[in-house]
Design a protein around this motif. Structure first.
Motif: not given
Length: 372
Positions: A288, A331, A335
């Motif tokens: 991330e 991600s 994220h």
């Protein structure tokens, strides 16, 4: 439901990464309650911090607060053997932090005060300086209870040298990857500073809470979530859970995640690249950390290629592009939630005007998980 061991055209994969479908079979993904590596149930992530009255930006602009901060600064620099040599200035006030510039007979000293969501930063920087002395400078002084710290002036930032920006960004990615690998074993100490735990197992609950929190915002504020859009997010929840499971199974570990990795948060000292500004830091999936560098190179055709950044990052981990591709795809979900969470916390003590200035950020980042 799409298995995360396979690539999808709906989720962008770095061009340098081959389609993982050819080498990875479908996984038996763990249930959400099984995602914690330590065997415990996921903790409920806090979705708010105590509301301050007045708002944080109003507090730190007040004469009472300025006097208190000035007294602490003068006493602290005096114990360091420094003398203040002029008036303190306050160049920036944000809903989450402020800085004072302190001229002394030993050069400029910076005072930073972090609001409640980022109050962990002074203690975190002090710990990072102890664990990674070549990468992070030790603060001159900290008051962890109040979220205050003094640091020496860093001099020019890497962002100030536009001609070297491409090489500098690659170097920042390299040193960050090495730091992440070194910090994997220091989870408990890092979290003890108050840095948020945003590891994959915590994300589904955080996602649910974000949706509820954004839906509860007044309709005239940015990031207010309409019911129809909330339904579209909830329709993707199973994919989010799969992404978290893929992260939990990945050879990339959870570790320190800077949160805002770019050249304005880096400088050079003694020939070494150093990082600062850790208020957005989290304990999270390693990859991330590349979200901000990816956004930078995507918007700069003259900058370094994404494939070169990925190669630099992988060199520190000794992992292949296929492993990276699976984690990077995941991600886009993980994220998005974690970055939206950071912004939500930062705005908990914002005024209505500040909400209108920065308040689109939580929902804008969460929407990244919906992008094709």
């Amino acid at each position: 439901m799409r298995p995360w061991g396979r690539a999808s055209t709906r989720h962008r994969r770095p061009r340098c990464c081959p389609d993982p479908c050819a080498q990875h079979r479908q996984r038996n993904l763990p249930k959400r309650a099984e995602l914690r590596q330590d065997g415990r149930e996921p903790k409920e992530p806090p979705m708010s911090v105590p509301h301050a009255t007045p708002a944080y930006s109003e507090l730190v602009a007040s004469e009472v607060w300025r006097q208190e901060a000035t007294e602490w600064i003068e006493d602290t620099v005096g114990r360091l053997g420094y003398r203040v040599r002029g008036p303190l200035t306050q160049p920036r006030i944000r809903p989450w932090s402020t800085q004072l510039v302190v001229p002394t007979d030993h050069g400029t000293v910076w005072f930073k005060a972090a609001g409640e969501p980022m109050r962990f930063e002074p203690g975190l920087q002090r710990l990072l300086a102890r664990l990674l002395p070549d990468l992070v400078a030790s603060p001159l002084a900290v008051d962890t209870a109040r979220g205050w710290m003094l640091t020496a002036d860093h001099g020019p930032l890497l962002a100030d040298d536009a001609a070297a920006a491409g090489d500098d960004l690659r170097e920042v990615v390299r040193v960050t990857a090495r730091a992440q690998r070194a910090l994997v074993e220091h989870r408990d100490a890092l979290l003890a500073t108050g840095m948020p735990d945003c590891s994959p197992s915590t994300i589904p609950e955080r996602f649910d809470q974000l949706l509820d929190a954004l839906a509860a915002l007044p309709p005239d504020l940015p990031s207010h979530l309409e019911p129809s859009e909330a339904d579209r997010f909830r329709a993707r929840r199973a994919e989010l859970v799969d992404a978290c499971a893929a992260m939990a199974e990945s050879d990339f570990p959870t570790t320190f995640q800077h949160g805002d990795l770019h050249l304005k948060n880096a400088y050079r000292a003694g020939g070494a690249t150093r990082l600062f500004d850790f208020g957005d830091a989290q304990w999270a999936a390693a990859v991330e950390v590349l979200a901000v560098p990816h956004a930078i190179v995507s918007g700069d055709p003259d900058g370094p290629s994404w494939s070169s950044l990925v190669a630099d990052y992988l060199a520190a981990w000794d992992l292949d592009h296929t492993t990276f591709g699976i984690a990077w795809n995941a991600s886009h979900f993980t994220h998005a939630v974690n970055r939206a969470f950071t912004w939500w916390r930062c705005l908990q003590s914002a005024t209505d005007d500040e909400w209108r200035q920065w308040g689109d950020a939580p929902l804008a980042h969460l929407r990244e998980m919906m992008r094709p």
